[in-house]
Motif scaffolding. Structure first.
Motif, short mmCIF file in Angstrom:
data_model
loop_
_atom_site.label_atom_id
_atom_site.label_comp_id
_atom_site.label_asym_id
_atom_site.label_seq_id
_atom_site.Cartn_x
_atom_site.Cartn_y
_atom_site.Cartn_z
N ASP A 157 0.97 -1.28 -0.01
CA ASP A 157 0.12 0.25 0.10
C ASP A 157 0.85 1.28 0.15
OD1 ASP A 157 -2.21 -1.63 0.02
OD2 ASP A 157 -2.73 -1.04 2.11
N ALA A 158 2.04 1.25 0.60
CA ALA A 158 2.85 2.23 0.74
C ALA A 158 3.96 2.53 -0.39
CB ALA A 158 3.74 2.24 2.16
N ALA A 159 3.91 1.47 -1.20
CA ALA A 159 4.76 1.39 -2.33
C ALA A 159 6.22 1.48 -1.81
CB ALA A 159 4.45 2.29 -3.39
N ALA A 160 6.38 0.55 -0.78
CA ALA A 160 7.78 0.81 0.13
C ALA A 160 8.84 0.15 -0.71
CB ALA A 160 7.45 0.61 1.18
N THR A 161 9.86 0.55 -1.05
CA THR A 161 11.12 -0.39 -1.58
C THR A 161 12.45 -0.31 -1.12
OG1 THR A 161 11.61 1.54 -3.17
CG2 THR A 161 9.95 -0.10 -4.09
N THR A 162 12.45 0.68 -0.28
CA THR A 162 13.80 0.81 0.56
C THR A 162 13.45 1.19 1.83
OG1 THR A 162 13.99 3.16 0.16
CG2 THR A 162 14.89 1.92 -1.48
N VAL A 163 14.63 1.05 2.89
CA VAL A 163 14.35 1.27 4.27
C VAL A 163 14.09 2.63 4.45
CG1 VAL A 163 15.75 1.11 6.42
CG2 VAL A 163 16.05 -0.45 4.89
N GLY A 164 14.12 3.39 3.35
CA GLY A 164 13.94 5.02 3.54
C GLY A 164 12.27 5.15 3.72
N ASP A 165 11.53 4.03 3.19
CA ASP A 165 10.22 4.19 3.23
C ASP A 165 9.70 3.52 4.29
OD1 ASP A 165 10.13 5.28 0.39
OD2 ASP A 165 10.23 3.25 -0.42
N VAL A 170 5.37 2.73 5.85
CA VAL A 170 4.89 1.53 6.47
C VAL A 170 4.37 1.58 7.85
CG1 VAL A 170 5.44 -0.81 6.72
CG2 VAL A 170 6.34 0.45 4.41
N MET A 171 5.22 2.30 8.51
CA MET A 171 4.92 1.97 10.05
C MET A 171 3.67 3.00 10.31
SD MET A 171 6.69 -0.27 11.36
CE MET A 171 6.17 -0.12 12.99
N ALA A 172 3.51 4.02 9.53
CA ALA A 172 2.47 4.98 9.60
C ALA A 172 1.00 4.40 9.49
CB ALA A 172 2.33 6.13 8.98
N VAL A 200 9.95 -5.23 9.54
CA VAL A 200 9.51 -4.20 8.52
C VAL A 200 11.00 -3.69 8.09
CG1 VAL A 200 8.78 -2.02 7.66
CG2 VAL A 200 7.33 -3.27 9.15
N ARG A 201 12.12 -3.40 8.87
CA ARG A 201 13.42 -3.00 8.34
C ARG A 201 14.08 -4.40 7.65
NH1 ARG A 201 16.26 0.86 9.87
NH2 ARG A 201 15.24 1.54 11.64
N ALA A 202 13.64 -5.46 8.34
CA ALA A 202 14.46 -6.52 7.57
C ALA A 202 13.49 -6.95 6.29
CB ALA A 202 14.28 -7.87 8.41
N LYS A 203 12.60 -6.78 5.92
CA LYS A 203 11.80 -6.69 4.69
C LYS A 203 12.41 -5.90 3.86
CE LYS A 203 7.43 -7.86 3.05
NZ LYS A 203 7.41 -9.41 2.71
N LEU A 204 12.31 -4.65 4.17
CA LEU A 204 12.55 -3.56 3.31
C LEU A 204 14.12 -3.51 2.93
CD1 LEU A 204 10.52 -0.54 4.69
CD2 LEU A 204 10.09 -1.90 2.55
N SER A 205 15.01 -4.03 3.65
CA SER A 205 16.46 -4.16 3.42
C SER A 205 17.00 -5.41 2.70
CB SER A 205 17.35 -3.89 4.75
OG SER A 205 17.01 -5.44 5.44
N GLY A 206 15.93 -6.24 2.46
CA GLY A 206 16.16 -7.44 1.54
C GLY A 206 16.51 -8.56 2.36
N ALA A 207 16.40 -8.62 3.53
CA ALA A 207 16.87 -9.60 4.35
C ALA A 207 16.34 -10.60 4.54
CB ALA A 207 17.39 -9.20 5.86
#
Length: 151
Positions: free
Chosen positions: A111-119, A123-125, A144-151
């Motif tokens: 929903d947030a179209a998040a792709t990086t940790v910067g987003d 996502v948390m909002a 969320v951080r792990a998911k966005l950092s590709g871990a």
């Protein structure tokens, strides 16, 4: 008036008084004092969502105390805090399962179209209001951080 949770806590206080349940009564009074303090500080009447924030904070504080007391071999004090957590949790919605949390994270990332940790903030909002009182927001934030950092 949407203070149904607050009213339920007040009704439970009366029941605890009548039953002579001093430990439960003490915790309920702490809850009501924390709610009242926030109402006075912010000059507002708290709704259910805001009461949940107060309860969530109280549980988090007690969990920290339990770990500190346990580390200091004060199991008697840790047990008191643990019992308070159980009473406070009576007023929180049921905890989310790991699968439910994973699904919510996936939906929020999409929903947030998040792709990086910067987003992560976006996502948390989206997640925070859904998680309040139902999951450890700090732990979900790490997921969320792990998911966005590709871990």
């Amino acid at each position: 008036m949407t203070d149904t949770l607050k009213r339920r806590i007040q009704d439970d206080m009366k029941l605890a008084m009548k039953a002579g349940d001093k430990s439960r009564l003490g915790v309920i009074r702490l809850i009501l004092a924390a709610v009242k303090q926030r109402e006075v500080d912010e000059r507002i009447e708290l709704d259910d969502a805001q009461v949940l924030v107060v309860l969530d904070k109280m549980v988090k504080q007690r969990r920290e105390s339990v770990s500190q007391y346990s580390a200091a071999n004060r199991n008697d004090l840790a047990e008191v805090e643990q019992n308070e957590i159980l009473i406070i949790q009576d007023y929180l919605p049921p905890a989310l399962s790991a699968e439910e949390i994973e699904g919510m994270i996936a939906t929020a990332v999409k929903d947030a179209a998040a792709t990086t940790v910067g987003d992560m903030g976006k996502v948390m909002a989206l997640l925070k209001p859904l998680l309040q009182g139902r999951a450890d927001v700090g732990a979900v934030s790490a997921q969320v951080r792990a998911k966005l950092s590709g871990a």
